[in-house]
Motif scaffolding. Structure first.
Motif, PDB file in Angstrom:
ATOM      1  N   GLU A   2       0.838  -1.196   0.000  1.00  0.00           N
ATOM      2  CA  GLU A   2       0.000   0.000   0.000  1.00  0.00           C
ATOM      3  C   GLU A   2       0.875   1.248   0.000  1.00  0.00           C
ATOM      4  OE1 GLU A   2      -3.354   2.312   2.650  1.00  0.00           O
ATOM      5  OE2 GLU A   2      -2.780   0.288   3.224  1.00  0.00           O
ATOM      6  N   ILE A   3       0.673   2.102  -1.032  1.00  0.00           N
ATOM      7  CA  ILE A   3       1.407   3.365  -1.142  1.00  0.00           C
ATOM      8  C   ILE A   3       0.483   4.488  -0.696  1.00  0.00           C
ATOM      9  CG2 ILE A   3       2.482   5.011  -2.720  1.00  0.00           C
ATOM     10  CD1 ILE A   3       3.357   2.717  -4.452  1.00  0.00           C
ATOM     11  N   THR A   4       0.932   5.276   0.272  1.00  0.00           N
ATOM     12  CA  THR A   4       0.182   6.442   0.713  1.00  0.00           C
ATOM     13  C   THR A   4       1.112   7.651   0.694  1.00  0.00           C
ATOM     14  OG1 THR A   4       0.671   5.985   3.035  1.00  0.00           O
ATOM     15  CG2 THR A   4      -1.405   5.144   2.179  1.00  0.00           C
ATOM     16  N   ILE A   5       0.518   8.818   0.462  1.00  0.00           N
ATOM     17  CA  ILE A   5       1.275  10.063   0.508  1.00  0.00           C
ATOM     18  C   ILE A   5       0.626  10.919   1.578  1.00  0.00           C
ATOM     19  CG2 ILE A   5       1.972  12.141  -0.743  1.00  0.00           C
ATOM     20  CD1 ILE A   5       1.842  10.513  -3.319  1.00  0.00           C
ATOM     21  N   ARG A   6       1.450  11.417   2.479  1.00  0.00           N
ATOM     22  CA  ARG A   6       0.928  12.252   3.552  1.00  0.00           C
ATOM     23  C   ARG A   6       1.791  13.490   3.735  1.00  0.00           C
ATOM     24  NH1 ARG A   6       4.020  12.112   8.043  1.00  0.00           N
ATOM     25  NH2 ARG A   6       5.350  10.312   8.389  1.00  0.00           N
ATOM     26  N   LYS A   7       1.163  14.520   4.271  1.00  0.00           N
ATOM     27  CA  LYS A   7       1.880  15.749   4.590  1.00  0.00           C
ATOM     28  C   LYS A   7       2.839  15.440   5.734  1.00  0.00           C
ATOM     29  CE  LYS A   7       1.806  20.419   4.174  1.00  0.00           C
ATOM     30  NZ  LYS A   7       0.835  21.396   4.580  1.00  0.00           N
ATOM     31  N   ALA A   8       4.042  15.948   5.634  1.00  0.00           N
ATOM     32  CA  ALA A   8       5.033  15.742   6.687  1.00  0.00           C
ATOM     33  C   ALA A   8       5.018  16.922   7.645  1.00  0.00           C
ATOM     34  CB  ALA A   8       6.419  15.574   6.076  1.00  0.00           C
ATOM     35  N   GLY A   9       5.501  16.683   8.851  1.00  0.00           N
ATOM     36  CA  GLY A   9       5.598  17.729   9.863  1.00  0.00           C
ATOM     37  C   GLY A   9       7.012  17.796  10.417  1.00  0.00           C
ATOM     38  N   GLU A  10       7.198  18.657  11.393  1.00  0.00           N
ATOM     39  CA  GLU A  10       8.523  18.836  12.003  1.00  0.00           C
ATOM     40  C   GLU A  10       9.068  17.527  12.557  1.00  0.00           C
ATOM     41  OE1 GLU A  10       8.587  21.945  14.909  1.00  0.00           O
ATOM     42  OE2 GLU A  10       7.621  23.373  13.559  1.00  0.00           O
ATOM     43  N   ASP A  11       8.187  16.688  13.080  1.00  0.00           N
ATOM     44  CA  ASP A  11       8.614  15.413  13.668  1.00  0.00           C
ATOM     45  C   ASP A  11       9.156  14.446  12.619  1.00  0.00           C
ATOM     46  OD1 ASP A  11       7.725  16.440  16.050  1.00  0.00           O
ATOM     47  OD2 ASP A  11       5.926  15.193  16.153  1.00  0.00           O
ATOM     48  N   ALA A  29      23.908  20.949   5.487  1.00  0.00           N
ATOM     49  CA  ALA A  29      22.879  20.251   4.707  1.00  0.00           C
ATOM     50  C   ALA A  29      21.617  20.058   5.544  1.00  0.00           C
ATOM     51  CB  ALA A  29      23.405  18.902   4.215  1.00  0.00           C
ATOM     52  N   VAL A  30      21.780  19.729   6.813  1.00  0.00           N
ATOM     53  CA  VAL A  30      20.620  19.578   7.700  1.00  0.00           C
ATOM     54  C   VAL A  30      19.885  20.910   7.794  1.00  0.00           C
ATOM     55  CG1 VAL A  30      19.856  19.119  10.075  1.00  0.00           C
ATOM     56  CG2 VAL A  30      21.606  17.665   9.012  1.00  0.00           C
ATOM     57  N   GLN A  31      20.633  21.999   7.929  1.00  0.00           N
ATOM     58  CA  GLN A  31      20.014  23.323   7.995  1.00  0.00           C
ATOM     59  C   GLN A  31      19.273  23.645   6.708  1.00  0.00           C
ATOM     60  OE1 GLN A  31      20.020  25.472  10.851  1.00  0.00           O
ATOM     61  NE2 GLN A  31      18.334  26.226   9.588  1.00  0.00           N
ATOM     62  N   GLN A  32      19.872  23.291   5.563  1.00  0.00           N
ATOM     63  CA  GLN A  32      19.226  23.526   4.269  1.00  0.00           C
ATOM     64  C   GLN A  32      17.910  22.751   4.187  1.00  0.00           C
ATOM     65  OE1 GLN A  32      21.298  21.959   0.859  1.00  0.00           O
ATOM     66  NE2 GLN A  32      19.743  22.677  -0.549  1.00  0.00           N
ATOM     67  N   VAL A  33      17.917  21.509   4.620  1.00  0.00           N
ATOM     68  CA  VAL A  33      16.686  20.703   4.612  1.00  0.00           C
ATOM     69  C   VAL A  33      15.648  21.334   5.537  1.00  0.00           C
ATOM     70  CG1 VAL A  33      15.691  18.456   5.218  1.00  0.00           C
ATOM     71  CG2 VAL A  33      17.860  18.558   3.955  1.00  0.00           C
ATOM     72  N   GLU A  34      16.052  21.709   6.752  1.00  0.00           N
ATOM     73  CA  GLU A  34      15.114  22.339   7.686  1.00  0.00           C
ATOM     74  C   GLU A  34      14.521  23.610   7.092  1.00  0.00           C
ATOM     75  OE1 GLU A  34      17.572  22.853  11.162  1.00  0.00           O
ATOM     76  OE2 GLU A  34      16.918  20.937  12.017  1.00  0.00           O
ATOM     77  N   ASP A  35      15.371  24.434   6.466  1.00  0.00           N
ATOM     78  CA  ASP A  35      14.894  25.684   5.863  1.00  0.00           C
ATOM     79  C   ASP A  35      13.914  25.412   4.727  1.00  0.00           C
ATOM     80  OD1 ASP A  35      16.543  27.010   7.641  1.00  0.00           O
ATOM     81  OD2 ASP A  35      18.063  27.533   6.140  1.00  0.00           O
ATOM     82  N   THR A  36      14.229  24.423   3.888  1.00  0.00           N
ATOM     83  CA  THR A  36      13.355  24.092   2.762  1.00  0.00           C
ATOM     84  C   THR A  36      12.006  23.587   3.262  1.00  0.00           C
ATOM     85  OG1 THR A  36      15.264  23.590   1.372  1.00  0.00           O
ATOM     86  CG2 THR A  36      13.142  22.717   0.642  1.00  0.00           C
ATOM     87  N   LEU A  37      12.022  22.722   4.262  1.00  0.00           N
ATOM     88  CA  LEU A  37      10.770  22.216   4.828  1.00  0.00           C
ATOM     89  C   LEU A  37       9.930  23.363   5.386  1.00  0.00           C
ATOM     90  CD1 LEU A  37      12.013  19.024   6.759  1.00  0.00           C
ATOM     91  CD2 LEU A  37      11.153  19.180   4.418  1.00  0.00           C
ATOM     92  N   ALA A  38      10.583  24.336   6.019  1.00  0.00           N
ATOM     93  CA  ALA A  38       9.860  25.461   6.606  1.00  0.00           C
ATOM     94  C   ALA A  38       9.277  26.380   5.530  1.00  0.00           C
ATOM     95  CB  ALA A  38      10.794  26.257   7.524  1.00  0.00           C
ATOM     96  N   GLU A  39       9.902  26.430   4.368  1.00  0.00           N
ATOM     97  CA  GLU A  39       9.449  27.298   3.278  1.00  0.00           C
ATOM     98  C   GLU A  39       8.259  26.724   2.510  1.00  0.00           C
ATOM     99  OE1 GLU A  39      12.617  28.078   0.497  1.00  0.00           O
ATOM    100  OE2 GLU A  39      13.993  28.621   2.100  1.00  0.00           O
TER     101      GLU A  39
END
Length: 168
Positions: free
Chosen positions: A2-11, A47-57
């Motif tokens: 089963e493939i599902t797509i869900r919105k991701a959060g900070e966690d 790179a972690v900071q870049q990912v965090e920034d992109t997720l926040a944007e």
């Protein structure tokens, strides 16, 4: 399966980093070190900071197969800093990656189809993505196979990239 797509959060940051780390390991195993380097994302603070920034944007998404994170992407209203913005509203695909364990299961295609749906839902007609242009253009060809068209090439130092777009 089963493939599902869900919105991701900070966690979900650890799961997203794990998918990106898996992609780096897979690329390196294929001898491709120029795309995302040789060190895992999670081992590089910038790179972690870049990912965090992109997720926040934007809006991060996770594909799960039988409840296990299998892939990720983040949709933002603009590209990253190395790509010029479009002269119209757009949705931009960023940090698209599939966990090595799920290659060949249509994870990337499912995420890109979801990106098309989200772009339409937002009332936007332009969906763009950029990718690594090296490795004989295999990633460019993948996006073209998903309905994208090449627009402009760009470079960040010696890293060569290609911007692609899709009208939805």
């Amino acid at each position: 399966m089963e493939i599902t797509i869900r919105k991701a959060g900070e966690d979900d940051l650890p799961a997203i980093l794990a998918v990106l780390d898996s992609a780096v390991a897979w690329l390196n195993g294929k001898g491709i070190t120029a795309q995302w380097g040789t060190e895992p994302f999670s081992a590089r603070p910038a790179a972690v900071q870049q990912v965090e920034d992109t997720l926040a944007e934007g809006d991060p998404w996770i594909v799960e197969i039988d409840g296990v994170p299998a892939g990720t992407m983040t949709l933002t209203p603009h590209p990253g800093k190395h790509v010029p913005r479009a002269d119209e509203p757009e949705v931009y695909v960023r940090l698209l990656a599939t966990d090595t364990r799920f290659h060949g299961h249509g994870v990337g295609a499912a995420l890109l189809a979801h990106a098309v749906e989200e772009t339409r839902r937002q009332g936007v007609s332009l969906l763009r993505v950029d990718c690594f242009a090296g490795s004989e253009g295999r990633l460019i060809a993948y996006y073209e196979g998903q309905g994208f068209t090449r627009t402009e090439a760009f470079a960040v130092g010696d890293w060569e990239g290609q911007i692609l777009e899709r009208r939805v």
